[in-house]
Motif scaffolding. Structure first.
Motif, PDB file in Angstrom:
ATOM      1  N   ASP A  34       0.846  -1.191   0.000  1.00  0.00           N
ATOM      2  CA  ASP A  34       0.000   0.000   0.000  1.00  0.00           C
ATOM      3  C   ASP A  34       0.883   1.243   0.000  1.00  0.00           C
ATOM      4  OD1 ASP A  34       0.831  -0.208   2.755  1.00  0.00           O
ATOM      5  OD2 ASP A  34      -0.758   1.199   3.243  1.00  0.00           O
ATOM      6  N   ILE A  35       0.350   2.306  -0.502  1.00  0.00           N
ATOM      7  CA  ILE A  35       1.012   3.609  -0.492  1.00  0.00           C
ATOM      8  C   ILE A  35       0.143   4.496   0.384  1.00  0.00           C
ATOM      9  CG2 ILE A  35       1.760   5.569  -1.891  1.00  0.00           C
ATOM     10  CD1 ILE A  35       1.620   3.560  -4.297  1.00  0.00           C
ATOM     11  N   ASP A  36       0.739   5.098   1.393  1.00  0.00           N
ATOM     12  CA  ASP A  36      -0.076   5.921   2.290  1.00  0.00           C
ATOM     13  C   ASP A  36      -0.629   7.136   1.571  1.00  0.00           C
ATOM     14  OD1 ASP A  36       0.266   4.164   4.359  1.00  0.00           O
ATOM     15  OD2 ASP A  36       1.873   5.293   5.301  1.00  0.00           O
ATOM     16  N   HIS A  37       0.229   7.929   0.961  1.00  0.00           N
ATOM     17  CA  HIS A  37      -0.242   9.112   0.245  1.00  0.00           C
ATOM     18  C   HIS A  37       0.627   9.386  -0.961  1.00  0.00           C
ATOM     19  CE1 HIS A  37      -2.890  11.641   3.139  1.00  0.00           C
ATOM     20  NE2 HIS A  37      -3.213  10.390   3.172  1.00  0.00           N
ATOM     21  N   LEU A  38      -0.019   9.798  -2.011  1.00  0.00           N
ATOM     22  CA  LEU A  38       0.676  10.301  -3.188  1.00  0.00           C
ATOM     23  C   LEU A  38       0.188  11.736  -3.378  1.00  0.00           C
ATOM     24  CD1 LEU A  38       2.497   9.945  -5.657  1.00  0.00           C
ATOM     25  CD2 LEU A  38       0.513   9.077  -6.887  1.00  0.00           C
ATOM     26  N   GLU A  39       1.054  12.686  -3.097  1.00  0.00           N
ATOM     27  CA  GLU A  39       0.707  14.094  -3.311  1.00  0.00           C
ATOM     28  C   GLU A  39       0.769  14.359  -4.811  1.00  0.00           C
ATOM     29  OE1 GLU A  39      -0.049  16.813  -1.324  1.00  0.00           O
ATOM     30  OE2 GLU A  39       0.013  15.683   0.556  1.00  0.00           O
ATOM     31  N   TYR A  40      -0.248  15.013  -5.346  1.00  0.00           N
ATOM     32  CA  TYR A  40      -0.257  15.339  -6.772  1.00  0.00           C
ATOM     33  C   TYR A  40      -1.121  16.562  -7.002  1.00  0.00           C
ATOM     34  CZ  TYR A  40      -4.984  13.461  -7.218  1.00  0.00           C
ATOM     35  OH  TYR A  40      -6.330  13.254  -7.089  1.00  0.00           O
ATOM     36  N   THR A  41      -1.007  17.112  -8.187  1.00  0.00           N
ATOM     37  CA  THR A  41      -1.862  18.218  -8.611  1.00  0.00           C
ATOM     38  C   THR A  41      -2.211  17.999 -10.072  1.00  0.00           C
ATOM     39  OG1 THR A  41      -2.132  20.617  -8.568  1.00  0.00           O
ATOM     40  CG2 THR A  41       0.016  19.789  -9.285  1.00  0.00           C
ATOM     41  N   ILE A  42      -3.106  18.820 -10.578  1.00  0.00           N
ATOM     42  CA  ILE A  42      -3.502  18.748 -11.985  1.00  0.00           C
ATOM     43  C   ILE A  42      -3.034  20.033 -12.661  1.00  0.00           C
ATOM     44  CG2 ILE A  42      -5.430  18.548 -13.604  1.00  0.00           C
ATOM     45  CD1 ILE A  42      -5.139  16.066 -11.831  1.00  0.00           C
ATOM     46  N   VAL A  43      -2.283  19.901 -13.741  1.00  0.00           N
ATOM     47  CA  VAL A  43      -1.816  21.040 -14.527  1.00  0.00           C
ATOM     48  C   VAL A  43      -2.171  20.758 -15.983  1.00  0.00           C
ATOM     49  CG1 VAL A  43       0.192  22.377 -15.278  1.00  0.00           C
ATOM     50  CG2 VAL A  43       0.084  21.511 -12.932  1.00  0.00           C
TER      51      VAL A  43
END
Length: 151
Positions: A34-43
């Motif tokens: 599992d991956i706890d969090h993947l920080e991302y944004t939309i551009v």
């Protein structure tokens, strides 16, 4: 948004699958993490990864309101020697971002951050300082992406 925010119950609805994958898969092959969090944004309608985060709840040293150094060292050692650390740093490399361990107390007022990709840390933050850390992380990754696109 997490399911717990959308639902009244607290049932772990993925548990049956995880249990079957772990205990009933024959023959055994591959691995699951599992991956706890993947920080991302939309551009420009594209997903832009920012960082891979492993979240760890910690207990503060009651006398000093900080995390004991032996506790921090044990966490670092675990991520450097066990497959979970290898997995998240490999994933971060593939996404061209850094992997961080985020240690926090129950009320998330005191955080410690370790950059697992660069083997650097621990940096200590209050919640407001941590928000600035994340904002700077986003700014840095997005600026780097802009620079690469204009080259």
């Amino acid at each position: 948004m997490a399911k717990e925010r959308n639902r009244e119950d607290t049932e772990d609805r993925a548990k049956p699958y995880r249990d079957a994958r772990w205990h009933k898969m024959t023959p055994k092959f591959g691995a699951v993490q599992d991956i706890d969090h993947l920080e991302y944004t939309i551009v420009d309608n594209e997903v832009v990864p920012i960082a891979v985060l492993e979240l760890t709840l910690g207990e503060l040293n009651k006398n000093k309101n900080e995390y004991p150094i032996n506790y921090l060292n044990a966490i670092t050692k675990r991520f450097k020697t066990e497959i979970q650390g290898k997995f998240i740093t490999s994933l971060a490399r593939q996404l061209n971002v850094n992997a961080f361990i985020i240690l926090f107390n129950r009320d998330v007022s005191t955080l410690a951050v370790y950059n697992l990709s660069k083997d650097k840390g621990w940096k200590h933050y209050t919640w407001s300082e941590y928000q600035r850390f994340l904002k700077n992380l986003y700014s840095h990754v997005l600026e780097e992406k802009k620079t690469l696109q204009s080259s």
